[in-house]
Design a protein around this motif. Structure first.
Motif, PDB file in Angstrom:
ATOM      1  N   ALA A  13       0.816  -1.256  -0.115  1.00  0.00           N
ATOM      2  CA  ALA A  13      -0.046   0.098  -0.105  1.00  0.00           C
ATOM      3  C   ALA A  13       0.810   1.131   0.185  1.00  0.00           C
ATOM      4  O   ALA A  13       1.443   1.597   1.085  1.00  0.00           O
ATOM      5  CB  ALA A  13      -0.968  -0.071   1.140  1.00  0.00           C
ATOM      6  N   ASP A  14       0.837   1.935  -0.977  1.00  0.00           N
ATOM      7  CA  ASP A  14       1.991   3.139  -1.294  1.00  0.00           C
ATOM      8  C   ASP A  14       1.277   4.195  -1.068  1.00  0.00           C
ATOM      9  O   ASP A  14       0.352   4.825  -1.639  1.00  0.00           O
ATOM     10  CB  ASP A  14       2.348   3.239  -2.750  1.00  0.00           C
ATOM     11  N   THR A  15       1.554   4.855   0.229  1.00  0.00           N
ATOM     12  CA  THR A  15       0.972   5.952   0.560  1.00  0.00           C
ATOM     13  C   THR A  15       2.010   7.404   0.574  1.00  0.00           C
ATOM     14  O   THR A  15       1.781   8.231   1.257  1.00  0.00           O
ATOM     15  CB  THR A  15       0.555   6.033   1.895  1.00  0.00           C
ATOM     16  N   SER A  16       2.902   7.035  -0.317  1.00  0.00           N
ATOM     17  CA  SER A  16       4.038   8.115  -0.388  1.00  0.00           C
ATOM     18  C   SER A  16       3.596   9.328  -1.065  1.00  0.00           C
ATOM     19  O   SER A  16       3.951  10.463  -1.112  1.00  0.00           O
ATOM     20  CB  SER A  16       5.086   7.531  -1.039  1.00  0.00           C
ATOM     21  N   SER A  17       2.580   9.123  -1.673  1.00  0.00           N
ATOM     22  CA  SER A  17       1.837  10.245  -2.780  1.00  0.00           C
ATOM     23  C   SER A  17       0.335  10.270  -2.327  1.00  0.00           C
ATOM     24  O   SER A  17      -0.034   9.167  -1.573  1.00  0.00           O
ATOM     25  CB  SER A  17       1.930   9.970  -4.329  1.00  0.00           C
ATOM     26  N   VAL A  18      -0.203  11.343  -2.482  1.00  0.00           N
ATOM     27  CA  VAL A  18      -1.856  11.602  -2.239  1.00  0.00           C
ATOM     28  C   VAL A  18      -2.564  11.455  -3.564  1.00  0.00           C
ATOM     29  O   VAL A  18      -2.308  12.405  -4.518  1.00  0.00           O
ATOM     30  CB  VAL A  18      -1.992  12.739  -1.169  1.00  0.00           C
ATOM     31  N   PRO A  19      -3.642  10.896  -3.833  1.00  0.00           N
ATOM     32  CA  PRO A  19      -4.115   9.615  -2.881  1.00  0.00           C
ATOM     33  C   PRO A  19      -3.166   8.615  -3.228  1.00  0.00           C
ATOM     34  O   PRO A  19      -2.416   8.359  -3.871  1.00  0.00           O
ATOM     35  CB  PRO A  19      -5.372   9.347  -3.477  1.00  0.00           C
ATOM     36  N   ARG A  33     -12.221   4.278  -5.429  1.00  0.00           N
ATOM     37  CA  ARG A  33     -11.378   4.506  -6.511  1.00  0.00           C
ATOM     38  C   ARG A  33     -12.211   5.490  -7.558  1.00  0.00           C
ATOM     39  O   ARG A  33     -11.648   6.563  -7.902  1.00  0.00           O
ATOM     40  CB  ARG A  33     -10.955   3.156  -7.282  1.00  0.00           C
ATOM     41  N   ALA A  34     -13.359   4.945  -7.772  1.00  0.00           N
ATOM     42  CA  ALA A  34     -14.415   5.698  -8.985  1.00  0.00           C
ATOM     43  C   ALA A  34     -14.942   6.772  -8.264  1.00  0.00           C
ATOM     44  O   ALA A  34     -15.322   7.916  -9.174  1.00  0.00           O
ATOM     45  CB  ALA A  34     -15.031   4.660  -9.466  1.00  0.00           C
ATOM     46  N   HIS A  35     -15.386   6.844  -7.229  1.00  0.00           N
ATOM     47  CA  HIS A  35     -16.345   7.896  -6.682  1.00  0.00           C
ATOM     48  C   HIS A  35     -15.694   8.831  -5.723  1.00  0.00           C
ATOM     49  O   HIS A  35     -15.607  10.081  -5.815  1.00  0.00           O
ATOM     50  CB  HIS A  35     -17.802   7.128  -5.899  1.00  0.00           C
ATOM     51  N   ASP A  36     -14.995   8.224  -4.785  1.00  0.00           N
ATOM     52  CA  ASP A  36     -14.423   9.168  -3.741  1.00  0.00           C
ATOM     53  C   ASP A  36     -13.102   9.736  -3.972  1.00  0.00           C
ATOM     54  O   ASP A  36     -12.562  10.602  -3.541  1.00  0.00           O
ATOM     55  CB  ASP A  36     -14.324   8.310  -2.266  1.00  0.00           C
ATOM     56  N   LYS A  37     -12.630   9.061  -5.026  1.00  0.00           N
ATOM     57  CA  LYS A  37     -11.204   9.364  -5.552  1.00  0.00           C
ATOM     58  C   LYS A  37     -10.100   9.361  -4.367  1.00  0.00           C
ATOM     59  O   LYS A  37      -9.292  10.020  -4.632  1.00  0.00           O
ATOM     60  CB  LYS A  37     -11.061  10.556  -6.187  1.00  0.00           C
ATOM     61  N   SER A  38     -10.195   8.488  -3.514  1.00  0.00           N
ATOM     62  CA  SER A  38      -9.464   8.296  -2.228  1.00  0.00           C
ATOM     63  C   SER A  38      -8.187   7.626  -2.292  1.00  0.00           C
ATOM     64  O   SER A  38      -7.567   7.350  -1.636  1.00  0.00           O
ATOM     65  CB  SER A  38     -10.318   8.117  -0.663  1.00  0.00           C
ATOM     66  N   ILE A  39      -8.398   6.605  -3.623  1.00  0.00           N
ATOM     67  CA  ILE A  39      -7.293   5.744  -3.781  1.00  0.00           C
ATOM     68  C   ILE A  39      -7.129   6.011  -5.394  1.00  0.00           C
ATOM     69  O   ILE A  39      -7.856   6.185  -6.215  1.00  0.00           O
ATOM     70  CB  ILE A  39      -7.888   4.128  -3.768  1.00  0.00           C
ATOM     71  N   GLY A  40      -5.707   6.051  -5.722  1.00  0.00           N
ATOM     72  CA  GLY A  40      -5.166   6.309  -6.874  1.00  0.00           C
ATOM     73  C   GLY A  40      -5.338   5.038  -7.816  1.00  0.00           C
ATOM     74  O   GLY A  40      -5.521   4.077  -7.384  1.00  0.00           O
TER      75      GLY A  40
END
Length: 593
Positions: free
Chosen positions: A475-481, A524-531
């Motif tokens: 889980a790469d969290t080095s960038s946002v999202p 991913r598709a709605h919240d855009k909280s995951i890249g």
């Protein structure tokens, strides 16, 4: 445990198995009563039970725990305090599990009679197998088993893996010889601390007896495939040793290995030619059956994360040998056996043995739908637990154990599904380890969901004659999202360079995402909280290097399982240093509110 039961073999063992499964409830109650009688005066149980040894009081007062709750007691014992902190028996050793706590291997207490219980379960395997595969007594077994150099606790207790404990015990070394435990590997090779020398000698012994081998295997599928990979790099040297009748002293330096191999290695140019002819082929498809033509099955754990290796095993056996998973066990406790060992890997279920420990279960979800609705560190109400014989068909549970060695209502972390009953005792399918998850936001992707999605995506490689050798994730969290990173090692079946077509890899990315759950796709598709999900293709041999890294850091080759989620910075650096291609999902996955 009754010493007589250790001698049960053949029909006697099967009769005892029937007795156990017909009286599961009664045996479980007796087991718990005996544990409370023996351990009732310990500091741990006294804290909750106040001297009571009543079963109902145990169920009402003693909490469900994870390792963090028992760890201080184990540390105190490791430093020299009395075993009576948690058990009424002397703790003889600490068993290091494949899990970690605070960056260190979890240590599980073990008492002398635990070895009796493990031996009892081992003695059930061959009587069950003989029901389905007759004639196994007419040949040898080539099982690749390994030990890990043991450590000591500050007070001098051995700290080692459960399998190292067994292989070094009198139960193994002084076992009675019979046709069913005629192994090709000399004990000295199994007990060699150098895994490469151990593997070399065990392979050599198996090749020498290639015409007598009826059973093949290792503890985990990954270890068996590691051996095949080792053979690919060492078959010329092995053939040379067989041709000359002498071990190469620059390869095998262990004196006990050399002495043991000297008794079985003799000059045999014809055998060397046969093996050389087989191994020099351009394709190794089906090579296991060519080298060991009388083998009837391959025994290894192929459930859970090990299911990833099934295509590779089928490639090397050309799909001609059943993949047999015989038992369910852990460092904390041994649990059960597979009553239908020739079933397909996806249908493997284990019949729990009610005399191994006291088993309880945390329900997960309802009506046959799995929900991870109890977090790993969440307090579990005692009233929620279900006894062994009261689980329901089709439902999912997390396993909780109480043992003679001092674990009380301990959460193993395994998620199981009830698939049936043998007599009155339930049978379970292993689903996953609940603590193996990817999470960026509200998403929680467990091991099974990840495996299922990758199983679908890797089919896209098949038209290119390519094989997904291994995978892990991060889980790469080095960038946002943040986003999911999947590391893939790909190999063309005919030993060519794997295809790295960007369009193909992008399609694999989106296929994985489409197979992940509703919450992930919403993020991913709605919240855009995951890249967008990323696949990083690594060079061939990278995952072997990852295993080597684990072994160098104190891990055991016998217990090594590729972690499906990488959390170690050192491991991530190793993987990223070997990346040769990377691609991202080209679009959002489908999500319908």
């Amino acid at each position: 445990m009754d010493g007589k039961k250790l001698e049960y073999k053949g029909e006697e063992a099967l009769k005892e198995l029937e007795n156990l499964t017909k009286n599961g409830d009664e045996i479980q109650q007796n087991i718990l009563k005996e544990i409370l009688t023996r351990n009732g005066e310990t500091e741990y149980l006294n804290k909750y039970m106040k001297g009571s040894k009543d079963i109902s009081e145990f169920k009402r007062r003693v909490p469900v725990i994870t390792y963090n709750a028992i760890r201080p007691y184990i540390q105190r014992i490791a430093k020299g305090e009395e075993s009576s902190l948690i058990t009424g028996h002397p703790i003889t050793e600490m068993l290091s599990s494949s899990g970690t706590s605070a960056g260190e291997p979890k240590l599980m207490p073990s008492i002398a009679e635990d070895l009796d219980r493990r031996t009892f379960l081992y003695n059930l395997i061959m009587p069950i197998m003989n029901r389905y595969v007759p004639g196994l007594e007419e040949g040898k077994a080539m099982f690749l088993n390994f030990v890990k150099a043991e450590m000591s606790t500050p007070c001098g207790l051995p700290a080692r893996t459960v399998l190292t404990s067994y292989y070094k015990s009198k139960h193994f070394k002084c076992r009675s010889r019979d046709p069913y435990n005629d192994f090709t590997s000399p004990d000295q090779a199994i007990l060699c601390n150098n895994s490469d020398q151990s593997m070399y000698c065990q392979l050599l012994a198996g090749l020498i007896s290639r015409q007598q081998v009826l059973r093949l295997g290792a503890v985990f599928a990954s270890a068996f495939l590691r051996t095949i990979s080792f053979l690919e790099g060492n078959w010329l040297n092995l053939c040379k040793d067989i041709r000359t009748g002498h071990l190469d002293p620059t390869i095998i330096t262990d004196s006990e290995c050399r002495s043991a191999m000297a008794t079985i290695l003799s000059q045999d140019p014809q055998l060397a030619d046969e093996i050389e002819q087989i191994c020099s082929r351009s394709s190794w498809k089906g090579i296991v059956c060519e080298l060991w033509p009388r083998a009837k099955y391959v025994e290894a754990v192929v459930t859970g994360s090990m299911a990833q290796y099934i295509p590779s095993l089928e490639y090397y056996t050309d799909g001609k040998l059943p993949l047999v998973c015989t038992m369910y066990a852990s460092s904390e406790c041994y649990f059960g056996v597979n009553m239908k060992p020739l079933c397909a890997p996806g249908e493997v279920s284990f019949t729990m043995l009610p005399n191994m420990g006291y088993f309880e279960f945390i329900p997960l979800g309802e009506k046959g739908t799995l929900f991870m609705d109890v977090d790993e560190d969440e307090d579990v109400p005692n009233s929620r637990l279900v006894d062994l014989v009261h689980v329901r068909l089709g439902c999912y549970y997390e396993l909780v154990v109480t043992t003679f060695s001092g674990l009380n209502r301990y959460r193993i972390g395994d998620v199981l599904q009830v698939t049936g009953f043998h007599n009155k005792t339930p049978q379970f399918r292993f689903i996953c380890r609940r603590n193996v998850v990817l999470s960026i936001d509200n998403d929680k992707t467990n091991e099974e969901d990840l495996h299922k999605s990758i199983t679908v995506a890797k089919k896209l490689l098949e038209p290119y004659n390519a094989l997904l050798v291994e995978y892990t994730s991060y889980a790469d969290t080095s960038s946002v999202p943040g986003h999911y990173v999947i590391y893939w090692e790909i190999k063309l079946i005919e030993n060519k360079v794997a295809p790295l077509d960007a369009d193909l890899l992008q399609e694999c990315c989106i296929t994985i995402e489409e197979e992940l759950d509703y919450i992930y796709r919403r993020c991913r598709a709605h919240d855009k909280s995951i890249g967008p999900l990323e696949i990083r293709v690594v060079r061939l041999g990278t995952f072997e290097s990852l295993m080597d890294l684990s072994i160098e850091q104190g891990g055991s080759i016998n217990q090594y399982k590729t972690p499906r989620c990488i959390k170690s910075n050192v491991a991530l650096k190793l993987l990223d240093a070997n990346v040769k291609a990377r691609c991202f999902s080209p679009r959002d996955p489908t999500w319908i509110p």
